[in-house]
Design an enzyme around this catalytic site. Structure first.
Site, PDB file in Angstrom:
ATOM      1  CB  THR A   1     -20.897  -3.176  58.446  1.00  0.00           C
ATOM      2  OG1 THR A   1     -21.297  -1.692  58.458  1.00  0.00           O
ATOM      3  CG2 THR A   1     -22.027  -3.665  59.441  1.00  0.00           C
TER       4      THR A   1
ATOM      5  CG  ASP B   1     -32.488   3.170  51.676  1.00  0.00           C
ATOM      6  OD1 ASP B   1     -32.712   4.411  52.017  1.00  0.00           O
ATOM      7  OD2 ASP B   1     -32.157   2.949  50.394  1.00  0.00           O
TER       8      ASP B   1
ATOM      9  CE1 TYR C   1     -22.627   2.581  52.708  1.00  0.00           C
ATOM     10  CE2 TYR C   1     -24.097   0.336  53.174  1.00  0.00           C
ATOM     11  CZ  TYR C   1     -23.498   1.483  52.358  1.00  0.00           C
ATOM     12  OH  TYR C   1     -24.153   1.745  51.162  1.00  0.00           O
ATOM     13  CD  GLU C   2     -19.965  -0.728  63.268  1.00  0.00           C
ATOM     14  OE1 GLU C   2     -19.775  -0.388  64.486  1.00  0.00           O
ATOM     15  OE2 GLU C   2     -20.267  -1.490  62.764  1.00  0.00           O
TER      16      GLU C   2
ATOM     17  CG  ASP D   1     -27.134  -7.649  49.924  1.00  0.00           C
ATOM     18  OD1 ASP D   1     -26.646  -7.035  50.942  1.00  0.00           O
ATOM     19  OD2 ASP D   1     -27.252  -7.355  49.027  1.00  0.00           O
TER      20      ASP D   1
END
Length: 211
Positions: A191, A118, A193-194, A69
């Site tokens: 994740t 993204d 986000y998931e 990252d």
């Protein structure tokens, strides 16, 4: 996802060299030496706060994982999860993942994960999408023959674009999930986000593509 700067993030990363590889340019072609074994190496580009990569490392102790990252504070939270998981088969890289050949030798890694990248929805930004052909050129170099990309997203437009991009590149689609969480797929590690999107009832898409 931009995260507010975390006080002490740099010091935390520097204090854990067993997990955080700071001399990343010197690590190229030496990753198996750093892990101390010849186990397969799987890399997640854009590992965020580390739920996926730390979860995968815990679930699969015979596979080595590298989380990448560009955001220092985000990676420090990933380190928190790694320390909490108590796993040793993981390394973290605080770098820009746009050209992985800077950090990995040809054929050095065995699988690549792209999770909730993204989408860059505007046409003029197409070349920034991680499934664009120039990125696939790079990924093909660092993966072995028949190496795989495992890709997840909540963005249908990006998913459809990626399916076309993989296919036009000549890749084989070994599995396509149009609603991952409603499928019989086993062993899924989510994740951050998931988890967030799933809680809102959004569909998660997944594909496994092979060079």
């Amino acid at each position: 996802m931009r995260v507010r700067n975390r006080k002490g993030a740099t010091e935390l990363l520097e204090a854990n060299p067993q997990y955080v590889v700071l001399n990343f340019l010197e690590a190229k072609a030496k990753w198996r030496d750093l892990f101390g074994n010849d186990n397969p190496i799987h890399v997640e580009v854009g590992s965020g706060k580390g739920a996926f990569v730390s979860g995968m490392a815990k679930q699969n102790p015979d596979i080595n994982y590298i989380g990448i990252d560009i955001q220092k504070s985000v990676l420090s939270y990933a380190l928190d999860k790694v320390l909490e998981a108590g796993v040793s088969n993981i390394k973290l890289l605080w770098v820009d993942g746009s050209d992985l050949t800077d950090y990995f030798e040809d054929g050095e890694i065995d699988r690549l994960y792209l999770n909730f990248s993204d989408p860059w929805p505007k046409k003029r930004h197409e070349k920034r999408r991680l499934t664009y052909k120039t990125f696939l050129d790079t990924f093909k170099r660092i993966l072995p023959e028949n190496g795989e990309i495992h890709f997840k997203t909540d963005n249908r437009g990006l998913f459809e674009y990626s399916l076309v991009s993989f296919s036009q590149y000549g890749m084989k689609l070994n599995g396509v999930w149009l609603d991952l969480h409603a499928s019989d797929f086993e062993g899924n590690v989510m994740t951050e986000y998931e988890q967030k999107f799933s809680n809102k009832g959004q569909v998660i898409y997944r594909v496994e593509a092979e060079f």
